[in-house]
Design an enzyme around this catalytic site. Structure first.
Site, PDB file in Angstrom:
ATOM      1  N   GLU A  48     -82.502  50.002  65.323  1.00 52.20           N
ATOM      2  CA  GLU A  48     -82.041  48.785  65.992  1.00 52.20           C
ATOM      3  C   GLU A  48     -80.799  48.166  65.351  1.00 52.20           C
ATOM      4  O   GLU A  48     -80.870  47.058  64.783  1.00 52.20           O
ATOM      5  CB  GLU A  48     -83.188  47.762  66.071  1.00 52.20           C
ATOM      6  CG  GLU A  48     -84.397  48.315  66.819  1.00 52.20           C
ATOM      7  CD  GLU A  48     -85.565  47.335  66.923  1.00 52.20           C
ATOM      8  OE1 GLU A  48     -85.582  46.350  66.169  1.00 52.20           O
ATOM      9  OE2 GLU A  48     -86.447  47.562  67.762  1.00 52.20           O
ATOM     10  N   GLU A 108     -90.424  52.869  69.598  1.00 52.85           N
ATOM     11  CA  GLU A 108     -91.248  51.663  69.418  1.00 52.85           C
ATOM     12  C   GLU A 108     -91.599  51.094  70.782  1.00 52.85           C
ATOM     13  O   GLU A 108     -90.748  51.034  71.671  1.00 52.85           O
ATOM     14  CB  GLU A 108     -90.509  50.551  68.647  1.00 52.85           C
ATOM     15  CG  GLU A 108     -90.372  50.788  67.179  1.00 52.85           C
ATOM     16  CD  GLU A 108     -89.707  49.607  66.463  1.00 52.85           C
ATOM     17  OE1 GLU A 108     -89.817  48.451  66.930  1.00 52.85           O
ATOM     18  OE2 GLU A 108     -89.066  49.866  65.438  1.00 52.85           O
TER      19      GLU A 108
HETATM   20  O1  IFM Z   1     -91.492  44.479  63.923  1.00 48.30           O
HETATM   21  C1  IFM Z   1     -90.362  44.823  64.662  1.00 48.30           C
HETATM   22  C2  IFM Z   1     -89.729  46.105  64.137  1.00 48.30           C
HETATM   23  O2  IFM Z   1     -89.420  46.010  62.779  1.00 48.30           O
HETATM   24  C3  IFM Z   1     -88.463  46.399  64.891  1.00 48.30           C
HETATM   25  N1  IFM Z   1     -88.690  46.388  66.330  1.00 48.30           N
HETATM   26  C4  IFM Z   1     -89.401  45.265  66.877  1.00 48.30           C
HETATM   27  C5  IFM Z   1     -90.695  45.033  66.116  1.00 48.30           C
HETATM   28  C6  IFM Z   1     -91.447  43.831  66.728  1.00 48.30           C
HETATM   29  O3  IFM Z   1     -90.682  42.680  66.651  1.00 48.30           O
END
Ligand code: IFM
Length: 445
Positions: free
Chosen positions: A177, A354
């Site tokens: 990210e 994710e």
């Molecule tokens: O916890 C975070 C993760 O570190 C990065 N993506 C989003 C998740 C939820 O906010």
């Protein structure tokens, strides 16, 4: 259940997906490891940020977190018990190097080597993320990602880690990210290092993307049969209305939130680029997969005077199903986003690196956690994923965020995303109903 606006759906079955579809769960180093001073680990920007009053809810930090540094065998047993076959984790740069560029810290490398062996012993394929936000603080003091020299420091870190683990780890994610690293950390100031300068944020963004591009050949040189990609946080974007102002706001927001990352990664450069010769070619290096982190869609409106782009993301409309973080629950947004990415870039294999939800879990008298909302979220998003695959998007795997409850950055420990509950007072782990369902789903035909 807070799912008033969601349509009925058919719960997905494992047999709806290809037999070699990869099922996993994901975590990151600072959010779970703890052991902040063990074995030569140096301070990270998140240690410093969390220690600054007012930055993190309840004054929390990742100093102990889930104590995964010592309890990883139990966590991997749970991942295995659920039937997952892949595990995405990240490597803490401060365990390997500080700022001096000297020899790597062998104790830090040994830890990750043990971790990888532990995964392999349980049949979990390791997917290693090289940067999930925990930059050594000493590097921040030399400019952090705003300084071009940090790209070289990152390459030294990547080289050391991939040399040591590359015999066993084949899947590598250069960055998690970059939007959050650059914009949330350096413009919005809500994440470490807590800066609020837009120009800095854009420079950080460029250096992060450049470090990705330059890391890919380093990884390939050190790791036989390496598969390398980057994980982006992406949202389907819509305009708040058909008005010309909102449509123009959407185009601006889209330019920064989506195209600023994907265009250079797929060789189209930035909308207006002022960079050094060769940078754009480096960033556009061919990768083996694209990691997509999906949580929710954004609806964009024109907002005169609001930030450099004069745009605002609208809060969810009343009646929208939301999670405990106020994020809309919109499974069809996953299908929409994947269809767009495939149409825009044909990136090759995509992995959902994710996807998950935050709810306020209740532990009942028997110690059970019946997190029906999280289970429903998971089922709906897998159904949406199935739709995207049926429409021709080459998605090859899914990593649930997260294996265990953890330090949720500026929200501290009050926000839970895990399939496994963690009692942070005792460090007891308990499989939630969602984790149990994921296990049953994976065990099913
Ligand atoms: O916890 C975070 C993760 O570190 C990065 N993506 C989003 C998740 C939820 O906010």
């Amino acid at each position: 259940m807070t799912t008033p606006s969601l349509a009925p759906f058919h719960a997905p079955r494992r047999s709806d997906f290809a037999s070699d579809f990869l099922w996993g769960s994901a975590t990151s180093s600072y959010q779970i490891e703890g052991a902040a001073r063990a074995d030569g680990r140096v301070e990270s920007i998140w240690d410093r940020f969390a220690a600054t009053p007012g930055r993190v809810a309840d004054g929390a930090s990742g100093e102990v977190a889930c104590d995964h540094y010592h309890r990883w065998p139990e966590d991997f047993d749970l991942a295995r018990q659920m039937g997952t076959r892949a595990y995405r984790f990240s490597i803490a740069w401060p365990r390997i190097f500080g700022a001096d560029g000297g020899a790597p810290n062998e104790a830090g490398l040994d830890f990750y080597s043990r971790l990888v062996d532990g995964m392999l012993e349980r049949g979990l394929e390791p997917w290693a993320t090289l940067y999930h936000w925990d930059l050594p603080q000493a590097l921040q003091e030399q400019g952090g990602w705003n300084a071009r020299a940090t790209v070289d420091a990152y390459l030294a870190f990547v080289d050391a880690v991939t040399r040591r683990l590359g015999d066993r780890v084949k899947h590598w994610i250069t960055h998690n990210e970059p939007w959050c690293t650059a914009i949330i950390g350096n413009y919005e100031g809500l994440h470490a290092p807590g800066l609020t300068d837009f120009k800095t944020a854009l420079q950080v963004c460029h250096h992060v993307l450049l470090s990705h591009g330059r890391a890919v050949p380093v990884i390939r040189a050190n790791v036989a049969e390496a598969r390398v990609g980057i994980a982006l946080s992406l949202h389907p974007l819509r305009a708040a209305s058909a008005s010309a102002a909102d449509q123009a706001a959407l185009a601006r927001h889209d330019g920064l939130r989506y195209r600023w990352f994907l265009d250079p990664l797929f060789g189209r450069g930035y909308p207006q680029a002022i960079v050094e010769p060769g940078d754009m070619e480096a960033i556009a290096v061919a990768t083996d997969f694209l990691g997509v982190n999906y949580y929710f869609p954004e609806t964009v409106e024109h907002a005169p005077g609001d930030g450099p782009l004069e745009t605002r993301v609208q809060p969810p409309a009343p009646g929208t199903a939301i999670t405990a973080l106020g994020w809309p629950v919109a499974p069809q947004g996953l299908t929409e986003l994947l269809l767009r990415i495939e149409a825009d870039y044909h990136p090759g294999p995509i992995y959902i690196t994710e996807n998950g939800s935050c709810y306020d879990d209740v532990v009942d008298a028997d110690g059970a956690i019946d997190d029906v909302e999280r289970r429903d979220y998971l089922q709906r998003h897998l159904a949406a994923l199935k739709d995207a695959i049926a429409a021709g998007v080459p998605v090859k795997g899914y990593f649930a965020w997260s294996l265990i409850d953890n330090f949720e950055w500026a929200e501290g420990y009050r926000r839970r995303f895990g399939l496994v509950h963690v009692d942070f007072a005792t460090q007891q782990r308990r499989l939630k109903a969602s984790g149990r369902w994921y296990g049953q789903f994976l065990a099913g035909a």
